[in-house]
Motif scaffolding. Sequence first.
Motif, PDB file in Angstrom:
ATOM      1  N   GLN A  53      37.726  45.227  30.575  1.00 10.11           N
ATOM      2  CA  GLN A  53      37.601  46.510  31.262  1.00 10.11           C
ATOM      3  C   GLN A  53      36.291  47.196  30.909  1.00 10.11           C
ATOM      4  N   ALA A  54      35.888  47.087  29.653  1.00  7.67           N
ATOM      5  CA  ALA A  54      34.619  47.695  29.236  1.00  7.67           C
ATOM      6  C   ALA A  54      33.440  47.040  29.949  1.00  7.67           C
ATOM      7  N   LYS A  55      33.484  45.718  30.105  1.00 10.25           N
ATOM      8  CA  LYS A  55      32.424  45.021  30.824  1.00 10.25           C
ATOM      9  C   LYS A  55      32.357  45.475  32.276  1.00 10.25           C
ATOM     10  N   LEU A  56      33.518  45.587  32.918  1.00  8.12           N
ATOM     11  CA  LEU A  56      33.547  45.995  34.323  1.00  8.12           C
ATOM     12  C   LEU A  56      33.026  47.420  34.497  1.00  8.12           C
ATOM     13  N   GLN A  57      33.415  48.312  33.613  1.00  6.99           N
ATOM     14  CA  GLN A  57      32.969  49.702  33.704  1.00  6.99           C
ATOM     15  C   GLN A  57      31.463  49.817  33.490  1.00  6.99           C
ATOM     16  N   ALA A  58      30.956  49.056  32.531  1.00  4.24           N
ATOM     17  CA  ALA A  58      29.521  49.090  32.266  1.00  4.24           C
ATOM     18  C   ALA A  58      28.730  48.547  33.451  1.00  4.24           C
ATOM     19  N   LEU A  59      29.251  47.500  34.066  1.00  5.85           N
ATOM     20  CA  LEU A  59      28.556  46.915  35.217  1.00  5.85           C
ATOM     21  C   LEU A  59      28.553  47.872  36.398  1.00  5.85           C
ATOM     22  N   GLU A  60      29.683  48.517  36.655  1.00  8.10           N
ATOM     23  CA  GLU A  60      29.739  49.454  37.783  1.00  8.10           C
ATOM     24  C   GLU A  60      28.825  50.654  37.555  1.00  8.10           C
ATOM     25  N   LYS A  61      28.746  51.089  36.309  1.00  6.29           N
ATOM     26  CA  LYS A  61      27.832  52.193  35.991  1.00  6.29           C
ATOM     27  C   LYS A  61      26.389  51.782  36.237  1.00  6.29           C
ATOM     28  N   LYS A  62      26.084  50.522  35.950  1.00  7.51           N
ATOM     29  CA  LYS A  62      24.722  50.017  36.109  1.00  7.51           C
ATOM     30  C   LYS A  62      24.364  49.804  37.582  1.00  7.51           C
ATOM     31  N   THR A  63      25.305  49.245  38.363  1.00  6.50           N
ATOM     32  CA  THR A  63      25.007  48.876  39.755  1.00  6.50           C
ATOM     33  C   THR A  63      25.393  49.946  40.759  1.00  6.50           C
ATOM     34  N   GLY A  64      26.342  50.804  40.395  1.00 11.17           N
ATOM     35  CA  GLY A  64      26.763  51.862  41.303  1.00 11.17           C
ATOM     36  C   GLY A  64      27.774  51.413  42.346  1.00 11.17           C
ATOM     37  N   LYS A  65      28.287  50.203  42.232  1.00  9.81           N
ATOM     38  CA  LYS A  65      29.315  49.760  43.188  1.00  9.81           C
ATOM     39  C   LYS A  65      30.171  48.660  42.562  1.00  9.81           C
ATOM     40  N   LYS A  66      31.262  48.377  43.232  1.00  8.16           N
ATOM     41  CA  LYS A  66      32.162  47.331  42.748  1.00  8.16           C
ATOM     42  C   LYS A  66      31.499  45.957  42.872  1.00  8.16           C
ATOM     43  N   PRO A  67      31.970  44.983  42.086  1.00 12.49           N
ATOM     44  CA  PRO A  67      31.362  43.645  42.136  1.00 12.49           C
ATOM     45  C   PRO A  67      31.678  42.913  43.431  1.00 12.49           C
ATOM     46  N   ASN A  68      30.776  42.023  43.812  1.00  6.20           N
ATOM     47  CA  ASN A  68      31.048  41.086  44.897  1.00  6.20           C
ATOM     48  C   ASN A  68      31.943  39.962  44.373  1.00  6.20           C
ATOM     49  N   ILE A  69      32.670  39.325  45.282  1.00  4.02           N
ATOM     50  CA  ILE A  69      33.563  38.222  44.928  1.00  4.02           C
ATOM     51  C   ILE A  69      33.270  37.062  45.864  1.00  4.02           C
ATOM     52  N   LEU A  70      32.953  35.907  45.300  1.00  3.50           N
ATOM     53  CA  LEU A  70      32.666  34.706  46.083  1.00  3.50           C
ATOM     54  C   LEU A  70      33.557  33.569  45.614  1.00  3.50           C
ATOM     55  N   TRP A  71      34.352  33.035  46.538  1.00  2.00           N
ATOM     56  CA  TRP A  71      35.117  31.820  46.269  1.00  2.00           C
ATOM     57  C   TRP A  71      34.490  30.677  47.040  1.00  2.00           C
ATOM     58  N   VAL A  72      34.316  29.548  46.392  1.00  2.87           N
ATOM     59  CA  VAL A  72      33.811  28.340  47.049  1.00  2.87           C
ATOM     60  C   VAL A  72      34.893  27.268  46.900  1.00  2.87           C
ATOM     61  N   VAL A  73      35.452  26.848  48.040  1.00  2.49           N
ATOM     62  CA  VAL A  73      36.591  25.927  48.036  1.00  2.49           C
ATOM     63  C   VAL A  73      36.192  24.627  48.730  1.00  2.49           C
ATOM     64  N   VAL A  74      36.278  23.521  48.012  1.00  2.00           N
ATOM     65  CA  VAL A  74      36.033  22.196  48.578  1.00  2.00           C
ATOM     66  C   VAL A  74      37.377  21.636  49.040  1.00  2.00           C
ATOM     67  N   ASP A  75      37.364  20.817  50.075  1.00  2.00           N
ATOM     68  CA  ASP A  75      38.596  20.293  50.656  1.00  2.00           C
ATOM     69  C   ASP A  75      38.894  18.898  50.103  1.00  2.00           C
ATOM     70  N   ASP A  76      39.994  18.760  49.354  1.00  2.00           N
ATOM     71  CA  ASP A  76      40.477  17.458  48.860  1.00  2.00           C
ATOM     72  C   ASP A  76      39.576  16.817  47.800  1.00  2.00           C
ATOM     73  N   MET A  77      38.823  17.597  47.068  1.00  2.00           N
ATOM     74  CA  MET A  77      38.002  17.029  45.997  1.00  2.00           C
ATOM     75  C   MET A  77      38.871  16.765  44.774  1.00  2.00           C
ATOM     76  N   GLY A  78      38.723  15.589  44.168  1.00  2.00           N
ATOM     77  CA  GLY A  78      39.517  15.225  43.013  1.00  2.00           C
ATOM     78  C   GLY A  78      39.020  15.849  41.725  1.00  2.00           C
ATOM     79  N   TYR A  79      39.911  15.946  40.752  1.00  2.00           N
ATOM     80  CA  TYR A  79      39.567  16.489  39.441  1.00  2.00           C
ATOM     81  C   TYR A  79      38.372  15.753  38.841  1.00  2.00           C
ATOM     82  N   GLY A  80      38.318  14.442  39.033  1.00  2.00           N
ATOM     83  CA  GLY A  80      37.280  13.648  38.396  1.00  2.00           C
ATOM     84  C   GLY A  80      36.029  13.449  39.215  1.00  2.00           C
ATOM     85  N   ASP A  81      35.819  14.208  40.284  1.00  6.48           N
ATOM     86  CA  ASP A  81      34.620  14.035  41.106  1.00  6.48           C
ATOM     87  C   ASP A  81      33.372  14.705  40.541  1.00  6.48           C
TER      88      ASP A  81
END
Length: 529
Positions: A53-81
């Motif tokens: 929570q302290a990290k999130l509050q410090a970041l928002e104070k620094k940037t002035g907005k909430k963080p961006n969120i990016l998910w990258v999803v590969v289709d059917d990739m195996g654990y060992g790839d």
Amino acid sequence: MKQISKYLAIAASAILWTGQLSAQDFEPFNRTVKVNDYMEPAIPHPDQMKEAQAKLQALEKKTGKKPNILWVVVDDMGYGDPGSYGGGAALGAPTPHMDALARGGLRLTSCYSQQTCTPTRSAILTGRLPVRTGLTRPILAGDHLTKNPWEDEISLPTLLGEAGYQTLLVGKWHVGEAVGMRPHDVGFDEYYGFYPAQKEVTQRLDARRYPDLVLNEDRLRAFEAIGPDDHLQHGFKGGKTEKVMQIKTTDDMGRVDQVLTDFTVKRIKEMAKSDKPFFLEHCFMKVHCDNFDNPDYPGLSPAKYQYRNAIAEVDMHLGTIMKTLEEEGLLENTMVFFTSDNGPQMDAWPDAGYTPFRGAKGTTWEGGVRIPGIAYWKDMIKPERESDGLFDLMDLYGTALKVAGVSTDKLPNDRYYDFVDQTSFLLADEGESNREMVYFWWGNQFMSLRMKEYKAHVKVIIPTSTHMYIDMSTIQNVGLAPWLFNLYVDPKEELTMGHRRNAWLATVLGEAKKHEMTFKKFPPKNVGL
């Protein structure tokens, strides 16, 4: 789930307690605390939550907005790839960008998905098991749903949109293409991608693999009447949906991930200029079979096989996306999570990935549900971390809400939520998982659960031919007692320890019984799948 009660009684009879111990002397085996009856209990870690929570509050104070969120999803990739998970160059397809992401953040070694595409993709956006929402398997040509499963779900993009986020999904959807079920119908502001998987589009074009369809005019017409849409779609919430491009050749499909990456790069650059944060889910079409080389990058991998070329191309595009974040000055304010929607589809071998575990896509063995999971956030997630703490991809739902400052009090209490907020696990420098159990279902059948390093199966999927984990497999009850494996000793789930070498059988099954009770209070939906 009657078999759970039976197995619990058998296992309990084999446990002999000697001596009396005070509950205050030891940490309980199940460390979770239940806050209310409609949400999955979690392990409390107050100190690491304060740090996060302290990290999130410090970041928002620094940037002035909430963080961006990016998910990258590969289709059917195996654990060992990926190379960072034992594959990469060793399998003829180096993955330098996946590996750099892992070195720069947290590499999860016990990250779990559902056993196939649609269940995972719906679960991460609803925070609920597919057996609860009715989205238990891919929606296929000719399916007729009895109701829209999305109409009463509270999707993550809906909540983030209400909190001021721009929400965008690029790439594969595979959770319904009817009006009311498309990404821009269920909360996303914008959608740019394809509703089905690669194979569902290209099988009507590939006469070598599907001659009885492609070369038979009557059958091809019949298929087209019920087949999935073969166009690149561009849709907007409450607005128009435009068909941008039709896939007419396998070369067209080979180029698709370049097209999707170009769009994601374009939109990141545009959103970087906005005062609003963004939630972007980029879903590659590759590496789901059938894979076709991008003709602009033929033989991209040293292996030269189409699947390995696809892995190399996905890695290249991941590098482009991450470079764009860096160039736009967004790395410090963007939480990135990279993963796969399930294990490799071995039924398509050799157009398939690799897992060191038993099973594959379509099963609840480790090979079907244990997948790469990398959390990266510059200066927020400590580099070079590795953890075997349990993480279910549904946890992305609760974690995104916490990062965005959205309270779970906004969620209705008339349904059960299966996610666990893992923000403190990811952000605290020495963070531990807040999840104690992961539950595995196949359709509406409970199959197994993992608790700590233990995995207990009450039903199993057994292939009757090599690699045929979907097309030639059967679901079986395990017999007199559950199959219990210690994954630290036997990660391939080859020989159950059960009563011979394990004292926790009854305890683990007791957690399955508690899980069963949530369905009695909150019955699952039936949408016709």
